[in-house]
Design an enzyme around this catalytic site. Structure first.
Site, PDB file in Angstrom:
ATOM      1  N   HIS A 186      33.119  -4.011  -7.791  1.00 26.90           N
ATOM      2  CA  HIS A 186      32.740  -5.084  -8.721  1.00 26.90           C
ATOM      3  C   HIS A 186      33.938  -5.937  -9.114  1.00 26.90           C
ATOM      4  O   HIS A 186      33.827  -7.160  -9.245  1.00 26.90           O
ATOM      5  CB  HIS A 186      32.115  -4.485  -9.991  1.00 26.90           C
ATOM      6  CG  HIS A 186      30.679  -4.144  -9.845  1.00 26.90           C
ATOM      7  ND1 HIS A 186      29.799  -4.920  -9.127  1.00 26.90           N
ATOM      8  CD2 HIS A 186      29.949  -3.106 -10.342  1.00 26.90           C
ATOM      9  CE1 HIS A 186      28.596  -4.371  -9.183  1.00 26.90           C
ATOM     10  NE2 HIS A 186      28.662  -3.269  -9.909  1.00 26.90           N
ATOM     11  N   GLU A 428      24.238  -3.878  18.013  1.00 26.10           N
ATOM     12  CA  GLU A 428      25.224  -3.064  17.292  1.00 26.10           C
ATOM     13  C   GLU A 428      25.446  -1.705  17.962  1.00 26.10           C
ATOM     14  O   GLU A 428      26.233  -0.888  17.494  1.00 26.10           O
ATOM     15  CB  GLU A 428      24.789  -2.871  15.832  1.00 26.10           C
ATOM     16  CG  GLU A 428      23.361  -2.383  15.678  1.00 26.10           C
ATOM     17  CD  GLU A 428      22.830  -2.514  14.256  1.00 26.10           C
ATOM     18  OE1 GLU A 428      23.642  -2.455  13.308  1.00 26.10           O
ATOM     19  OE2 GLU A 428      21.612  -2.666  14.093  1.00 26.10           O
ATOM     20  N   ASP A 452      29.169  -1.965  13.046  1.00 23.98           N
ATOM     21  CA  ASP A 452      28.688  -0.769  13.746  1.00 23.98           C
ATOM     22  C   ASP A 452      29.079  -0.772  15.223  1.00 23.98           C
ATOM     23  O   ASP A 452      29.335   0.283  15.799  1.00 23.98           O
ATOM     24  CB  ASP A 452      27.169  -0.637  13.615  1.00 23.98           C
ATOM     25  CG  ASP A 452      26.772   0.157  12.375  1.00 23.98           C
ATOM     26  OD1 ASP A 452      27.622   0.912  11.868  1.00 23.98           O
ATOM     27  OD2 ASP A 452      25.631   0.027  11.917  1.00 23.98           O
ATOM     28  N   CYS A 499      26.907 -11.282  12.616  1.00 21.08           N
ATOM     29  CA  CYS A 499      26.818 -11.068  11.173  1.00 21.08           C
ATOM     30  C   CYS A 499      27.756  -9.977  10.672  1.00 21.08           C
ATOM     31  O   CYS A 499      27.711  -9.604   9.506  1.00 21.08           O
ATOM     32  CB  CYS A 499      25.381 -10.754  10.769  1.00 21.08           C
ATOM     33  SG  CYS A 499      24.685  -9.327  11.620  1.00 21.08           S
TER      34      CYS A 499
END
Length: 569
Positions: A186, A428, A452, A499
């Site tokens: 965060h 992937e 991946d 991506c």
């Protein structure tokens, strides 16, 4: 010193060390457990008041998305299971509230920190933040206030909680460095939103830096210097000036096309996890969504989302994008992402197990519900469906068959949808990359998931720090597979996106451009920088460079060659 670049920018300034208050909690015997539970409730209520103020401050000064962190903190404070266990501990063991709270918290934190998924591990920080607030109120300990500082500082800390970063005075806090943390924590997300330079995961920084020291760092590269020589400071001052000028140039690119010097246009789109992330995409002039991770709809709840809940989430995104492409990945649960209510089997190697498309093709009721919602939402914008974790032609054909069945159901119910919806798949798994010439005949597009693909190609667990040096997006084997996939796709007339993290890497963007990648999907904050790189690169020149890169033997050679011959930043 070296850490993880969490938020771009150059910071030069005076150190302010966040003092870690050592909280000693001993077990004490309590006779009046009812009064002790009331004391706990009072601390919870006071915590809620504090978090409400933080929420309003974040909403006003940072943004709606970031303020939602404190909504999550409110949910933890209201969680009957969490605080129910604390109360039970007080009653069953006649224990003090502090000890009961710490004991239960330690159990919850350990459970989250042991999860393989980085996003879920970071949720442990939320629980620590909330419990720490309640604990300090129970013990009467004051918390550090970063909202009222007299001078510009760079905060150095073991870690920063969302509460710490939310209350920072942006005019006074010009950067921060932490000993622990990652890019998805965060504090790192907040830093990027506030546009405060930050480096996390700098081992030994608390020993090296003291209040009043001079610290210099690069939030991109992760390089940190404590009390450096004057020539180092001068070099970074020059770098900072250039960076600020560069940021101004990037703002001018809003509305411009992502087109190379020799006139080749590509798409720069974003990865998102929830509908609220769309604001960042629009703010950074993204040209669409290249990956909408739908699994977050299924997490942090006690039952499967309904068709209507999913439909509303997908519809909201496609409507906000106003006709721009939105690629939505079907459920990718399993492996490192667990759903307690599905009661999935425990596996020796979940990353190679019952997950993603494998789970969906087995539990077709779950899959069909999602496909119905996706198809219904396709009537409201430019939605594309993408299947994850594909390793065989049979899987693609079965998934498409189920999609056709769902289309037929919707037709019979007179429900509107896009009958020509594009259907693609993730590349992937090495098997999919090697057979991409055949897969290209089955789908409308590919999206390469490098995170991946690197892991499976190199047999390196990307979460394992001991072997992390082997995990590299510059690995020649990965780059050869990517080129092979792009070439095979183009032979069949379909487009290729990416991506994974590599798509937003400033060093790799020119190389991927030279390979012929059509769509780059990345974090929204990276889009304008990627556009600048593309607009200052010639695809034709990069094609020549790619041939040299693909003949290199190591990741180190590839990265060095890019730094010396290709990098345009």
């Amino acid at each position: 010193m070296k850490g993880i670049g969490a938020s771009p920018g150059i910071a030069i300034g005076k150190v302010l060390v966040k003092e870690e208050t050592k909280v000693e909690v001993e077990k004490k015997s309590i006779e009046d457990t009812k009064a002790e539970i009331e004391r706990l409730q009072e601390a919870r209520e006071r915590s809620k008041e504090q978090i409400e103020k933080l929420y309003n401050h974040a909403l006003e000064n940072i943004g709606k998305d970031e303020a939602k962190i404190f909504e999550a903190h409110m949910l933890i404070l209201d969680d009957p299971e969490y605080f129910g266990q604390v109360e039970n501990k007080i009653k069953s063991e006649n224990a003090n509230a502090e000890w009961a709270l710490k004991t239960v918290t330690d159990t919850f934190v350990a459970m989250f920190e042991n999860m393989d998924n980085e996003y879920m591990r970071e949720r442990a920080a939320d629980i620590k933040d909330v419990s720490g607030r309640v604990l300090k109120l129970l013990l009467g300990i004051d918390t550090t206030d970063f909202s009222n500082l007299d001078e510009e500082v760079i905060i150095v800390a073991k870690d920063l909680t969302p509460s710490d970063t939310a209350q920072m005075d942006k005019e006074k806090v010009i950067g921060f460095v932490t000993e622990i943390g990652g890019r998805t924590s965060h504090s790192a997300i907040m830093a990027r939103t506030l546009e405060i330079p930050a480096v996390v995961g700098v081992e030994g920084i608390l020993e090296a830096a003291q209040n009043g020291d001079t610290i210099v760092f690069d939030g991109d590269e992760g390089e940190v210097y404590v009390n450096p020589e004057e020539k180092v400071i001068e070099g970074y001052e020059d770098k900072k000036k250039k960076y600020e000028e560069f940021k101004e140039k990037l703002e001018e690119l809003k509305g411009a096309k992502s087109v190379t010097k020799d006139g080749v246009e590509v798409e720069l789109v974003a990865n998102i996890g929830t509908p609220k992330d769309v604001e960042g995409v629009i703010r950074n002039d993204g040209e669409g969504i290249g990956l909408y991770r739908t699994e977050f709809l299924y997490m942090d709840r006690d039952k499967l989302p309904t068709e209507d809940e999913q439909f509303e989430a997908y519809k909201e995104v496609v409507e906000k994008l106003e006709g721009k492409p939105v690629v939505i990945r079907t459920l990718d649960i399993g492996g490192d992402k667990e759903l307690p209510y599905l009661d999935l089997p425990e596996e020796m190697n979940p990353f190679l197990g019952y997950r993603a498309i494998r789970l969906c093709l087995d539990k077709t009721d779950i899959f069909k519900t999602q496909l119905r919602a996706l198809l219904r939402a396709s009537a409201y914008g430019n939605l594309k469906i993408m299947f994850p974790m594909i390793s065989s032609i049979a899987e693609v054909r079965q998934a498409k068959k189920i999609l056709e069945e769902v289309k037929e159901e919707l037709r019979s119910e007179n429900v509107e949808f896009d009958d020509n919806i594009e259907v693609g798949m993730m590349i992937e798994i090495p098997a999919a990359a090697v057979m991409s010439d055949l897969f290209a005949k089955e789908v409308d597009f590919f999206s390469i998931g490098t995170n991946d693909l690197i892991q499976y190609t190199t047999a390196v667990d990307r979460m394992n720090q001991k072997i992390s040096y082997l995990y590299s997006q510059f690995h020649p084997a990965l780059l050869r597979l990517v080129k092979q996939v792009i070439d095979n796709a183009h032979k069949e007339g379909i487009w290729v996106g990416m991506c994974g993290e590599a798509a937003g890497d400033p060093k790799l963007i020119p190389v991927l451009l030279g390979m012929g990648l059509d769509e780059f999907s990345m974090s929204p904050i990276s889009i304008l920088r990627a556009r600048w790189i593309i607009r200052n690169t010639s695809k034709e020149e990069m094609e020549e460079m790619v041939n040299k890169v693909l003949n290199m033997a190591t990741a180190e050679e590839v990265e060095k060659f890019i730094d010396e011959n290709i990098s345009v930043l």
